[in-house]
Write a protein that holds these residues in place. Structure first.
Motif, PDB file in Angstrom:
ATOM      1  N   ALA A 460       1.181  -0.897  -0.011  1.00  0.00           N
ATOM      2  CA  ALA A 460       0.694   0.007   0.298  1.00  0.00           C
ATOM      3  C   ALA A 460       0.771   1.357   0.042  1.00  0.00           C
ATOM      4  CB  ALA A 460      -0.549   0.133   1.067  1.00  0.00           C
ATOM      5  N   THR A 461       2.181   1.127   0.908  1.00  0.00           N
ATOM      6  CA  THR A 461       2.638   2.438   0.962  1.00  0.00           C
ATOM      7  C   THR A 461       3.599   2.219  -0.605  1.00  0.00           C
ATOM      8  OG1 THR A 461       3.092   2.278   3.164  1.00  0.00           O
ATOM      9  CG2 THR A 461       4.886   3.353   2.133  1.00  0.00           C
ATOM     10  N   ASN A 462       3.805   1.677  -1.237  1.00  0.00           N
ATOM     11  CA  ASN A 462       4.919   1.994  -2.484  1.00  0.00           C
ATOM     12  C   ASN A 462       3.647   2.387  -3.625  1.00  0.00           C
ATOM     13  OD1 ASN A 462       6.938   0.669  -1.231  1.00  0.00           O
ATOM     14  ND2 ASN A 462       7.011  -0.947  -2.332  1.00  0.00           N
ATOM     15  N   LEU A 463       2.579   1.758  -3.356  1.00  0.00           N
ATOM     16  CA  LEU A 463       1.149   1.828  -3.783  1.00  0.00           C
ATOM     17  C   LEU A 463       1.264   3.851  -4.196  1.00  0.00           C
ATOM     18  CD1 LEU A 463      -0.633   1.472  -6.853  1.00  0.00           C
ATOM     19  CD2 LEU A 463      -2.207   0.345  -4.809  1.00  0.00           C
ATOM     20  N   GLN A 464       0.408   4.338  -3.152  1.00  0.00           N
ATOM     21  CA  GLN A 464       0.172   5.497  -2.783  1.00  0.00           C
ATOM     22  C   GLN A 464       1.334   6.457  -3.254  1.00  0.00           C
ATOM     23  OE1 GLN A 464      -0.988   5.573   1.186  1.00  0.00           O
ATOM     24  NE2 GLN A 464      -2.186   4.003   1.171  1.00  0.00           N
ATOM     25  N   ALA A 465       2.963   6.047  -3.045  1.00  0.00           N
ATOM     26  CA  ALA A 465       4.229   6.962  -3.606  1.00  0.00           C
ATOM     27  C   ALA A 465       3.850   6.730  -5.271  1.00  0.00           C
ATOM     28  CB  ALA A 465       5.306   6.121  -3.364  1.00  0.00           C
ATOM     29  N   ALA A 466       3.709   5.878  -5.460  1.00  0.00           N
ATOM     30  CA  ALA A 466       3.329   5.876  -7.085  1.00  0.00           C
ATOM     31  C   ALA A 466       2.092   6.862  -7.449  1.00  0.00           C
ATOM     32  CB  ALA A 466       3.663   4.504  -8.011  1.00  0.00           C
ATOM     33  N   THR A 467       1.440   6.626  -6.856  1.00  0.00           N
ATOM     34  CA  THR A 467      -0.197   7.584  -6.900  1.00  0.00           C
ATOM     35  C   THR A 467       0.872   8.871  -7.181  1.00  0.00           C
ATOM     36  OG1 THR A 467      -1.932   6.493  -6.853  1.00  0.00           O
ATOM     37  CG2 THR A 467      -1.992   8.097  -6.852  1.00  0.00           C
ATOM     38  N   ARG A 468       1.179   9.737  -5.687  1.00  0.00           N
ATOM     39  CA  ARG A 468       1.692  10.841  -5.588  1.00  0.00           C
ATOM     40  C   ARG A 468       2.723  10.777  -6.676  1.00  0.00           C
ATOM     41  NH1 ARG A 468       2.238   9.516  -1.298  1.00  0.00           N
ATOM     42  NH2 ARG A 468       4.749   8.929  -0.940  1.00  0.00           N
ATOM     43  N   ALA A 469       3.911   9.973  -7.056  1.00  0.00           N
ATOM     44  CA  ALA A 469       4.671  10.586  -8.154  1.00  0.00           C
ATOM     45  C   ALA A 469       4.183  10.658  -9.999  1.00  0.00           C
ATOM     46  CB  ALA A 469       5.673   9.906  -8.482  1.00  0.00           C
ATOM     47  N   GLY A 470       2.885  10.104  -9.760  1.00  0.00           N
ATOM     48  CA  GLY A 470       1.917   9.960 -10.815  1.00  0.00           C
ATOM     49  C   GLY A 470       1.334  11.535 -11.378  1.00  0.00           C
ATOM     50  N   LEU A 471       0.684  11.944  -9.995  1.00  0.00           N
ATOM     51  CA  LEU A 471       0.350  13.582  -9.801  1.00  0.00           C
ATOM     52  C   LEU A 471       1.252  14.246 -10.370  1.00  0.00           C
ATOM     53  CD1 LEU A 471      -1.651  12.229  -7.205  1.00  0.00           C
ATOM     54  CD2 LEU A 471      -3.147  12.756  -9.271  1.00  0.00           C
TER      55      LEU A 471
END
Length: 511
Positions: A460-471
């Motif tokens: 979950a932490t890694n996935l949310q970090a990818a969301t943050r990078a994409g945004l």
């Protein structure tokens, strides 16, 4: 795959409407809605605004129409209410130690509705067809798959180009609904004569208008399908759907939020199905004026998301800064208040751009009239950007060819959250109007998610970090989201709340 081939495929998919024959003269003669229906049969009469243009799942892609194709086709996996992969055609799967190969173990003794076996070779051919068919809408979703082999009759070995633990989510019903390889040998016929191993079998299609389906007694989970017949109809004008539900012409419909209150007043059941729907303003940073990050910054601050919600969603929507609802594992809490509405900051950013003092005019190209375009026009006028709204019914061709300067788009998401991110922000993302641009650090963040097993505590932490990078992408500015709103007659029992899906397992219709 080079960009030219990608664009040609997209153009072919979007502009090449295939021939649409009715299923046989005898079926075409079936006539009205009740023709062939047995007395007392549990009949679902579904009016939909998304009646399938294509019944070939490779061509139809993973838009809203996949919900209808799921009546006919089963997939390797499916998701539950928590968005987790569960068995479908495959009863189990396992990865090798390295994480670059996954083997799916199929159920024994299954057949497609044409009698062909649902075996490893059939699934192999389905994946290969999705990757290679010229008009495939799915080839860009399957880039992690290098090779597929059949190990005996029931084991499908998927060899990957990289470590990727997203594959069980990826191969769900949004991306890989499996057709009979015999029927798929003639894709044009399959496109209007679907053959799968789903809960129902098509007995009649009137292209663009109506489909009639009967329960498939050979479906692997037929014991939990309590609907005997489905009559799927292309919904007429939205304002007439509620009256059709009142009079019994339909007993189920997907409706616009604007119709929900009148449906409630009529004594119908209005229910909200969780979804991944999110609308955005798409910008092309490879073209002026959005080649200047300061202009993009001005737009980011110039968008008032609350206005979209109040004027367009009738109480069902929420402001959106990302393509996920806040209850979903991929939602990034740190990006909740990204780019808050601030006219002064917007004007200041524009004044700092290389276009300062210019009379900035941008063409916003859309396929049809859309109130959200008018809101964008008004909001950006307030900060000094003139928006010309242009309607082009063939909008999709230049959009997916990355030729437009600006447009608007809405997504229904994917079962793999990482696939949703790469579709929006990746260099080859189908929803990235600025391809091949991608934000800094996004590629590394995506790779980290792929390398994390779904059951790992860091997922979950890694996935949310990818969301943050994409945004961080300058190519999209999210505006608002709203769930899927459906109306049903009270005779239909509650549906499972699978996000984005319409699942008929266990649903009953009382006479």
């Amino acid at each position: 795959m080079n960009t030219n081939i990608t664009d040609l495929r997209r153009r072919s998919f979007l502009t090449g409407l295939l021939a649409a024959p009715v299923l046989g003269s005898a079926l075409a003669a079936c006539g009205g809605a009740d023709a062939g229906a047995s007395a007392g049969a549990a009949t679902l009469k579904w009016a939909s605004s998304y009646f399938p243009t294509h019944w070939d799942p490779v061509v139809g892609g993973s838009g809203a129409q996949f919900r209808h194709l799921a009546l006919v086709y089963a997939s390797i996996t499916r998701v539950d209410e928590n968005g987790e992969a569960q068995p479908d055609l495959a009863e189990s799967w396992d990865y090798n130690d390295k994480g670059d190969e996954v083997t799916f173990h199929l159920r024994e003794g299954l057949t497609f509705s044409d009698g062909e076996p649902v075996d490893a070779d059939a699934v192999k051919k389905a994946i290969e067809r999705a990757k290679t068919q010229e008009d495939s809408a799915l080839f860009g979703d399957l880039t992690s798959i290098d090779e597929v082999t059949a190990d005996g009759d029931l084991d499908v070995v998927v060899k990957l180009t990289q470590v990727d633990y997203q594959i069980p989510l990826l191969l769900g019903e949004r991306v890989l609904q499996v057709a009979s390889p015999k029927a798929a040998a003639d894709p044009k016929t399959l496109d209007q004569s679907p053959v799968g191993h789903g809960p129902f079998v098509v007995t009649q299609i009137i292209p663009g208008t109506k489909a009639v389906l009967e329960k498939n007694p050979d479906y692997w989970d037929a014991a939990n399908i309590h609907i005997d017949r489905v009559e799927l109809t292309a919904a007429p004008d939205a304002s007439t759907v509620v009256s059709g539900l009142q009079t019994g012409v339909y007993n189920f419909a997907d409706v616009a939020a604007s119709q929900a209150k009148s449906a409630e007043s009529a004594g119908l059941d209005v229910f909200v199905q969780p979804g991944y729907n999110a609308s955005n303003l798409s910008l092309n940073v490879n073209q002026a004026p959005f080649d200047d990050p300061k202009v993009v910054e001005a737009v980011r601050y110039g968008i008032n998301r609350e206005e979209f919600v109040s004027k367009l969603t009738f109480g069902y929507g929420t402001p959106a800064t990302q393509p996920f609802p806040d209850t979903y594992i991929a939602y990034d809490p740190q990006s909740k208040d990204l780019w808050p509405y601030d006219v002064d900051k917007a004007k200041a950013a524009l004044a700092e751009s290389k276009y300062s003092g210019d009379d900035l005019t941008v063409d916003l190209v859309i396929p049809e009239e859309d109130a959200s375009a008018e809101i964008i026009q008004s909001q950006l006028a307030a900060i000094g950007i003139t928006i010309n709204i242009k309607i082009d019914k063939n909008w999709a061709t230049p959009f997916f060819a990355k030729e437009l300067v600006a447009s608007i788009y809405g997504t229904t998401g994917r079962d793999s959250p990482l696939q949703t991110l790469t579709a929006h922000f990746g260099p080859n993302g189908v929803l990235n109007l600025s391809s091949p641009y991608e934000p800094d650090d996004f590629e590394d963040a995506v790779a980290k998610v792929r390398q994390t097993p779904l059951e790992d505590g860091a997922y979950a932490t890694n996935l949310q970090a990818a969301t943050r990078a994409g945004l961080e992408s300058r190519a999209l500015v999210f505006t608002f989201s709203q769930p899927n709103v459906f109306v049903k007659d009270p005779s239909i029992s509650a549906l499972p709340k699978n996000p984005g899906h319409v699942n008929w397992t266990g649903v009953t219709i009382s006479n």
